[in-house]
Design a protein around this motif. Structure first.
Motif, mmCIF file in Angstrom:
data_model
loop_
_atom_site.group_PDB
_atom_site.id
_atom_site.type_symbol
_atom_site.label_atom_id
_atom_site.label_comp_id
_atom_site.label_asym_id
_atom_site.label_seq_id
_atom_site.Cartn_x
_atom_site.Cartn_y
_atom_site.Cartn_z
ATOM 1 N N PHE A 37 0.827 -1.184 0.000
ATOM 2 C CA PHE A 37 0.000 0.000 0.000
ATOM 3 C C PHE A 37 0.874 1.252 0.000
ATOM 4 C CE2 PHE A 37 -2.934 -2.945 2.446
ATOM 5 C CZ PHE A 37 -3.792 -3.145 1.374
ATOM 6 N N GLN A 46 -2.561 5.258 1.567
ATOM 7 C CA GLN A 46 -3.476 4.130 1.795
ATOM 8 C C GLN A 46 -3.280 3.528 3.175
ATOM 9 O OE1 GLN A 46 -2.345 1.887 -1.641
ATOM 10 N NE2 GLN A 46 -3.945 2.767 -2.952
ATOM 11 N N ARG A 102 -6.128 3.268 6.002
ATOM 12 C CA ARG A 102 -6.453 2.013 6.666
ATOM 13 C C ARG A 102 -6.369 2.168 8.180
ATOM 14 N NH1 ARG A 102 -2.719 -3.172 5.576
ATOM 15 N NH2 ARG A 102 -1.224 -1.710 6.496
ATOM 16 N N SER A 155 -8.142 1.647 -2.360
ATOM 17 C CA SER A 155 -8.671 2.265 -1.143
ATOM 18 C C SER A 155 -10.143 1.942 -0.960
ATOM 19 C CB SER A 155 -8.462 3.784 -1.199
ATOM 20 O OG SER A 155 -7.085 4.111 -1.273
ATOM 21 N N LEU A 211 -10.301 -1.410 0.523
ATOM 22 C CA LEU A 211 -9.880 -1.338 1.927
ATOM 23 C C LEU A 211 -11.038 -0.978 2.850
ATOM 24 C CD1 LEU A 211 -6.404 0.482 2.069
ATOM 25 C CD2 LEU A 211 -7.003 -1.707 3.123
ATOM 26 N N GLU A 221 -12.021 -3.486 6.031
ATOM 27 C CA GLU A 221 -11.923 -3.059 7.427
ATOM 28 C C GLU A 221 -13.288 -3.019 8.110
ATOM 29 O OE1 GLU A 221 -9.237 -2.763 9.208
ATOM 30 O OE2 GLU A 221 -8.026 -3.298 7.471
ATOM 31 N N TYR A 235 -6.503 -7.488 -3.880
ATOM 32 C CA TYR A 235 -5.860 -6.209 -4.180
ATOM 33 C C TYR A 235 -5.151 -6.214 -5.534
ATOM 34 C CZ TYR A 235 -7.450 -4.636 0.270
ATOM 35 O OH TYR A 235 -8.284 -4.264 1.291
#
Length: 387
Positions: free
Chosen positions: A5, A9, A13, A68, A71, A75, A302
């Protein structure tokens, strides 16, 4: 190939993880058990600008890159998959409006959607048409300067909170092939005849509602036709589902990560025969399998997101990521439950929630059997190469 990342990024995160660890995980089990809507969490998502992650900056959004974007869902799903669902349908609809809408439609809706002042979802699925979208029965008949919509939609996320809902309809039911007669209308949910009839009971995916919607002679202006041209609805929906599969892959990685974390922590704390169960080879083998599959799913996810950032079509890559990551989430949640033994079946532990949430990932945005056919077509036509 660089799978690391960027600094931006990583910072993003970190901010997401703080939100999840401090404000979502501590309340997820209790709020899910009591059926409490996560109003405070939605407000925090709004404050962070996360309702605008697919909206261009000129309309007030963040216009995140696809890595992103993914992400966000990893998360949030690590904390509570239903929260990720609230953002998922909303930002998919925003992406479709930004990508396919007229300038008037973008100006009308995107600034308010990006700020979270207004909410949205997407009305595709029907009681008799899920994977086979060409089989929908909802129609929109032209009547002067309006369309009159008749039909039913089901499994609609955000239905009770949406201000506008993109609805897939047949504007020409007689056309063959059927997709040439399909369009999307941006329906104001306050329009007479638009009725959210009931919330559907679910095994998992709590926190956000999934509803059945009845459209009874709903009259909307012709200006609500997405893009202003009839017959493009199927292509518009499918282009959205392509990035939606990155969303599902990210959520799957989040569930698998949460399952792994719970299993590892429990194995270190739980003792049997005078030592932690993490010392037993049977448990070690399960942990090794979960961790290896999780990391493979993350890298594939990713990889697909990074390719999407290049501007290329990613039907095959997103299909691979969604397929593999969702199967990994199912396996990881089951093995985490087994590592917990009897406690894995208790609602006092998070792993039973992960086990209930994971199966939806193999269904959402196209079932995994459909994903395999999408992947195969991409291999045959050469848009994806292996090796």
């Amino acid at each position: 190939m660089d799978f690391s990342f960027t600094e931006e990024q990583r910072d993003f995160r970190s901010a997401l993880r703080q939100l999840v660890d401090k404000e979502i995980i501590p309340v997820a089990n209790e709020w899910e058990r009591t059926g409490r809507y996560p109003t405070e969490i939605v407000a925090r998502l709004r404050d962070m600008g996360l309702f605008g992650i697919t909206t261009p900056e000129e309309y007030g959004g963040l216009a995140l890159d696809m890595v992103s974007f993914t992400l966000v869902y990893e998360e949030l799903a690590r904390g509570w998959m239903g929260i990720a669902g609230i953002l998922g349908s909303h930002n998919l609809a925003c992406w479709m409006i930004a990508r396919h809408g007229t300038e008037e439609q973008k100006q009308q809706w995107l600034p308010r959607l990006a700020s979270g002042e207004c909410r949205t979802g997407i009305g595709l699925t029907e009681p008799g048409a899920g994977t086979d979208l060409q089989g929908i029965k909802t129609t929109a008949t032209r009547d002067g300067d309006d369309y009159v919509i008749r039909g039913t939609k089901t499994w609609i996320t955000n239905a009770r909170h949406a201000n506008v809902l993109p609805v897939l309809v047949k504007t020409d039911p007689s056309t063959s092939p059927a997709h040439k007669g399909m369009s999307i209308l941006l329906v104001d949910t306050t329009t007479p005849g638009f009725e959210v009839q009931r919330d559907l009971g679910k095994l998992g995916y709590k926190g956000t509602e999934s509803c059945e919607i009845f459209l009874d002679e709903v009259r909307v202006p012709a200006s609500t036709l997405l893009g202003g041209v009839e017959g493009r609805g199927m292509q518009q929906a499918l282009s959205g589902l392509e990035i939606g599969r990155l969303n599902i892959a990210g959520r799957s990685v989040g569930i698998a990560q949460a399952s792994y974390d719970a299993a590892l922590d429990y194995s270190r704390q739980r003792t049997a025969f005078g030592k932690p169960i993490s010392d037993f080879q049977a448990i070690q083998l399960k942990l090794a399998d979960i961790a290896t599959q999780l990391q493979a799913a993350r890298l594939m996810t990713y990889w697909a997101a990074a390719k999407a950032d290049s501007g290329a079509r990613v039907d095959g890559e997103a299909g691979m990521a969604k397929y593999f990551a969702s199967e990994t989430a199912i396996t990881a949640s089951l093995e985490a439950m087994r590592i917990h033994g009897g406690y894995g079946y208790s609602t006092e532990f998070n792993v039973e929630r992960y086990y209930r949430d994971a199966p939806l990932m193999s269904i959402g945005e196209g079932t995994n059997d459909i994903m395999r056919t999408v992947i195969a077509k991409a291999l045959v036509n050469g848009s994806v190469t292996v090796g």
